[in-house]
Design a protein around this motif. Structure first.
Motif, PDB file in Angstrom:
ATOM      1  N   ALA A  77       0.793  -1.113   0.049  1.00  0.00           N
ATOM      2  CA  ALA A  77      -0.003   0.157   0.093  1.00  0.00           C
ATOM      3  C   ALA A  77       0.872   1.073  -0.005  1.00  0.00           C
ATOM      4  O   ALA A  77       2.000   1.356   0.580  1.00  0.00           O
ATOM      5  CB  ALA A  77      -0.962   0.146   1.259  1.00  0.00           C
ATOM      6  N   MET A  78       0.219   2.275  -0.614  1.00  0.00           N
ATOM      7  CA  MET A  78       1.217   3.820  -0.547  1.00  0.00           C
ATOM      8  C   MET A  78      -0.105   4.651  -0.267  1.00  0.00           C
ATOM      9  O   MET A  78      -1.116   4.902  -0.924  1.00  0.00           O
ATOM     10  CB  MET A  78       1.558   3.971  -1.537  1.00  0.00           C
ATOM     11  N   THR A  79      -0.278   5.174   1.058  1.00  0.00           N
ATOM     12  CA  THR A  79      -1.762   5.722   1.393  1.00  0.00           C
ATOM     13  C   THR A  79      -1.262   7.156   2.026  1.00  0.00           C
ATOM     14  O   THR A  79      -0.151   7.281   2.625  1.00  0.00           O
ATOM     15  CB  THR A  79      -2.516   4.968   2.420  1.00  0.00           C
ATOM     16  N   GLN A  80      -2.394   7.955   2.167  1.00  0.00           N
ATOM     17  CA  GLN A  80      -1.956   9.202   3.117  1.00  0.00           C
ATOM     18  C   GLN A  80      -3.561   9.696   3.278  1.00  0.00           C
ATOM     19  O   GLN A  80      -4.292   9.587   2.719  1.00  0.00           O
ATOM     20  CB  GLN A  80      -1.161  10.331   2.514  1.00  0.00           C
ATOM     21  N   THR A  81      -3.757  10.378   4.465  1.00  0.00           N
ATOM     22  CA  THR A  81      -4.865  10.919   4.852  1.00  0.00           C
ATOM     23  C   THR A  81      -4.993  12.243   4.441  1.00  0.00           C
ATOM     24  O   THR A  81      -3.860  13.167   4.867  1.00  0.00           O
ATOM     25  CB  THR A  81      -5.010  10.695   6.361  1.00  0.00           C
ATOM     26  N   ILE A  82      -5.815  12.914   3.788  1.00  0.00           N
ATOM     27  CA  ILE A  82      -6.098  14.265   3.425  1.00  0.00           C
ATOM     28  C   ILE A  82      -7.247  14.840   4.123  1.00  0.00           C
ATOM     29  O   ILE A  82      -8.234  14.268   4.335  1.00  0.00           O
ATOM     30  CB  ILE A  82      -5.993  14.431   1.901  1.00  0.00           C
ATOM     31  N   SER A  83      -7.477  16.208   4.253  1.00  0.00           N
ATOM     32  CA  SER A  83      -8.439  17.132   4.726  1.00  0.00           C
ATOM     33  C   SER A  83      -9.199  17.788   3.588  1.00  0.00           C
ATOM     34  O   SER A  83      -8.425  18.549   2.837  1.00  0.00           O
ATOM     35  CB  SER A  83      -8.107  17.803   5.745  1.00  0.00           C
ATOM     36  N   LEU A  84     -10.503  17.445   3.219  1.00  0.00           N
ATOM     37  CA  LEU A  84     -11.234  17.976   2.058  1.00  0.00           C
ATOM     38  C   LEU A  84     -12.629  18.775   2.518  1.00  0.00           C
ATOM     39  O   LEU A  84     -13.010  18.255   3.576  1.00  0.00           O
ATOM     40  CB  LEU A  84     -11.397  17.008   1.185  1.00  0.00           C
ATOM     41  N   PRO A  85     -12.853  19.790   1.961  1.00  0.00           N
ATOM     42  CA  PRO A  85     -14.202  20.506   2.200  1.00  0.00           C
ATOM     43  C   PRO A  85     -15.078  19.375   1.402  1.00  0.00           C
ATOM     44  O   PRO A  85     -15.075  18.486   0.531  1.00  0.00           O
ATOM     45  CB  PRO A  85     -14.197  21.844   1.343  1.00  0.00           C
TER      46      PRO A  85
END
Length: 796
Positions: A77-85
């Motif tokens: 896996a290659m993942t990241q958590t992002i914040s979106l409107p």
């Protein structure tokens, strides 16, 4: 209309916006994803290669690999958590995967991009190298070629997702490996924010793409569904139009696939069949093509076979090879055949030394390696009668290949000249219901090569002859089914009983009913017979395991259930499967050096040894044959502690949950001094809890030539307190002169050997084991005091 509807609720009509840099860290992979603080979290990157783009024709890429010689990684896996409107978004990633050595090109759930709970499979490539050649991807490595491909926009995987509210969401790439030599390469990530106008524009664009396909030849149903999806209207919400786009995408993909299939169908009609037999009337096939009623080229062959069979007639010894699809694999593939794949499976060039069979027919032959699974083909509409099936087979000298025709088979020996020389095998079989299934398989699943299938109608059967043959075969099949005897899997037994009961009163004037009855009986008989053989083998192994268990009671309850109890229960209930039965082992078999068999962990389960005992000096010996010839009769399996001399150590087995009281522990012990001329051995005792330690080096002396052994059966006594714990200890002293300690048949029995009331008279006919007061087994007890069944007894 959508746009008007969206404007009415104030969503807006601005163009889609690239928001990658706003929300995604290191989206272009310009920072090595394996380094800290790069934005991405990597999982199980067995080989994570990062290559920075060095010119304007390439982009950065990352690779995950399953392993070359074995399956070393199964998840990545290659993942990241992002914040979106809140809003609508499109995630796009250039990526592809290849499964195994050759790949199958099927977009299964092996590699996918995802956002939250939504995911989409990425491109699956059957042969990346061929694609590289076709599209001109430059570079000296897979990574560099993939980088070139991604720069050109190839292998772009994208999907839309919706954020109901502002918040965090995990995005990225995940997957699994099922086969070694599988790999995945992915490139830069893009994130777009979408609006109603964007989606309407996308739909209109897709509609134009669909309309451009209308004039292509494809399946009529596929074309109808494509037009219906392209003409969808009445969208009210963004979700409506995104759903419509998704549906249209699916129908466009189906249409493109059908167009390719129809190109193949046309080519097959024009070239392949015409070349095989130009005299056939192909009108029916052309009508099916023009009307769009075909789904694949496979449907042509029953039509072709029907025409060919009608043209061939039913004269004795008629060559029916033409009705076999691709009989010599000269199409360069396995088209027409059902293949149970293994490694390196397929039609292979005879010109390649790896596959060459010198007397093969034409340029190609079929090869399957590692596991010799079956290849088969079913032919419908044949005249009933006796047929001869021939095929050229090759494999390693000493092996066999089985040729199959309906329910008949024959095993053919490989050439003594080696695997590059084919042997012509021949089988006669009957067709009784106008259908034949032909093929080959490796005996014991051993690998093989096969080429040049040929089929001959030896003799056709008329109705009277056919019924007579069927009745005879039915009676034989019924008798064979009833003759199957022995314990078997419950499912096999019920299937056999059902076949016998259901078809016991079959109408002997109905050829189809007789054929079905024979087929069912033969299949049930084969399954039951195989099951009887499997269960007989399982019984043998379970009996041997029970013999080991009865020789000792020093093991854990968990080990007993894991290595014997659960399997015996399944055997007894008839639920033991073939795979489970095949996994059962004979604990007394002599193995290779340090090989692992069932008894290892079973015997060690109660002892305080290193779990990885094969790397320690203390282990279960399952490979020594010395006991067969050195005069000790000390046969595997046995505990062994080896050194020069032995290191000081206490080997301890712990039993719990026992009733408090006196216990006797017995064991066969064999020791060998480091000096094979030593007159005595010393330094090893057997002890039960805190009871008296019994010297186990005082056994009978036996010389084997290279070793001097001291061997006997010993017993020690000890008290078990209220905690119910019994510890059996072999104490190895620091000053021992032993380099080989072996023991087996360790067993404990309850018994109080301390009180005068425990003294009994020994019967001359007793078969109980007797020990002297030193703990040594005595075979011919003279007058005196001994220990028997854990109690003191008097021999008169």
């Amino acid at each position: 209309m959508l746009v008007a509807g969206m404007l009415a609720v104030g969503i807006g009509v601005q163009a889609k916006v690239d928001v990658t840099d706003t929300y995604v860290m290191n989206a272009d992979l310009s920072v090595d994803p394996a380094t800290a603080d790069n934005g991405w979290t990597l999982l199980n990157n067995w080989r994570q290669d990062w290559k920075a783009a060095e010119d304007e024709t390439h982009v950065n890429v990352v690779e995950f690999y399953a392993g070359w010689g074995s399956l070393e990684k199964t998840a990545y896996a290659m993942t990241q958590t992002i914040s979106l409107p809140a809003g609508y978004y499109r995630l796009a990633v250039n990526a592809f995967y290849r499964e195994g050595n050759d790949g199958n090109g099927t977009n299964q759930d092996k590699a996918y991009i995802f956002a939250g709970e939504k995911k989409q499979n990425v491109y699956a490539l059957a042969n990346f190298y061929s694609i590289c050649s076709e599209k001109g991807y430059q570079g000296s490595s897979d990574l560099w070629k993939a980088s070139n491909a991604f720069y050109k926009g190839d292998f772009s995987n994208e999907f839309d997702f919706k954020m109901e509210t502002d918040g965090d969401i995990e995005i990225g790439f995940q997957g699994k490996f099922d086969q070694m030599r599988s790999w995945v390469i992915l490139g830069p990530v893009k994130l777009y924010e979408y609006t109603a106008a964007d989606y309407q524009s996308d739909f209109d664009e897709k509609k134009g793409e669909a309309e451009a396909l209308y004039g292509e030849k494809m399946n009529a149903t596929v074309l109808s569904e494509l037009k219906e999806a392209a003409n969808a209207t009445g969208f009210v919400t963004v979700d409506d139009v995104t759903s419509a786009i998704q549906t249209l995408n699916e129908k466009i993909a189906a249409a493109k696939n059908s167009i390719e299939i129809y190109k193949e169908i046309k080519q097959t009609i024009e070239n392949t069949i015409a070349v095989i037999d130009p005299s056939l009337d192909l009108t029916e096939m052309w009508n099916a093509y023009n009307n769009g009623t075909l789904e694949s080229a496979d449907e042509l062959y029953p039509m072709f076979q029907e025409l060919e069979i009608a043209a061939l007639g039913t004269a004795d010894n008629t060559d029916y090879t033409k009705v076999i699809i691709n009989p010599s694999f000269e199409w360069g593939n396995t088209f027409g055949w059902t293949v149970e794949a293994s490694n390196d499976t397929g039609a292979k060039p005879n010109s390649n030394d790896t596959y060459t069979v010198y007397n093969a027919d034409g340029d190609y032959l079929f090869n399957i390696w590692s596991i010799g699974n079956a290849i088969s083909q079913t032919i419908e509409g044949l005249p009933n009668g006796t047929y001869k099936l021939q095929a050229l087979i090759a494999t390693d000298t000493g092996q066999k290949v089985q040729i199959n025709g309906n329910n008949e088979s024959i095993q053919i020996d490989a050439s003594e000249e080696g695997k590059s020389t084919g042997v012509d095998g021949e089988l006669e079989f009957k067709v009784l219901n106008n259908k034949a299934t032909i093929g080959v398989e490796g005996v014991n699943k051993y690998w093989y090569k096969v080429d040049n299938f040929r089929l001959t109608l030896v003799k056709a059967l008329n109705v009277e002859e056919l019924l007579a043959e069927l009745v005879s075969d039915y009676e034989k099949a019924l008798a064979a089914a009833k003759a199957v005897d022995g314990k078997m899997e419950a499912e096999a037994k019920s299937g056999l009983d059902a076949a016998i009961a259901t078809y016991g009163d079959v109408d002997k004037t109905d050829a189809d009913a007789l054929s079905d009855a024979i087929d069912a009986l033969q299949k049930a008989t084969k399954t039951a017979t195989e099951s009887v053989e499997v269960y007989a083998n399982a019984e043998e192994k379970l009996t041997k395991m029970k013999e080991l268990i009865e020789s000792t009671n020093v093991y854990t309850e968990e080990a007993y259930n894991e290595y014997y109890g659960q399997w015996y229960q399944k055997y007894d209930e008839g639920t033991l499967t073939k795979t489970e039965a095949a996994a059962l082992q004979d604990p007394f078999v002599v193995t290779g050096w340090h090989a692992s068999i069932t008894c290892d962990n079973f015997l060690l389960s109660a002892w305080n040894t290193n779990p990885d005992f094969k790397e320690a000096a203390y282990y279960i010996n399952t490979w020594s044959r010395e006991g067969e010839s050195d005069g000790t009769d000390f046969l595997v399996p046995f505990f062994e502690y080896f050194g020069s001399p032995l290191n000081e150590k206490t080997l301890t087995a712990t039993m719990t949950g026992l009733v408090a009281g006196k216990y006797t522990v017995s064991a066969w012990v064999r020791v060998a001094p480091s000096d094979n001329t030593a007159e005595s051995a010393k330094g090893v005792t057997l002890q039960v809890n805190d009871g008296e330690a019994i010297d186990v080096c005082t056994g009978n002396m036996i010389d084997s030539g290279t070793e001097r052994f001291f061997l006997n059966e010993f017993a020690a006594l000890g008290n078990v307190s209220e905690d119910g714990e019994l510890k059996i200890k072999f104490n190895v002293a620091a000053d021992n002169n032993i380099h080989w300690l072996s023991f087996k048949n360790v067993k404990y029995v309850p018994g109080d050997a301390t009180g005068i009331n425990d003294v009994n008279t020994v019967s001359n006919t007793t078969n109980n084991i007797i020990f002297n007061l030193a703990g040594q087994r005595v075979k011919n007890a003279q007058k005196g005091l001994y220990i028997q069944s854990g109690k003191k007894v008097v021999k008169k």
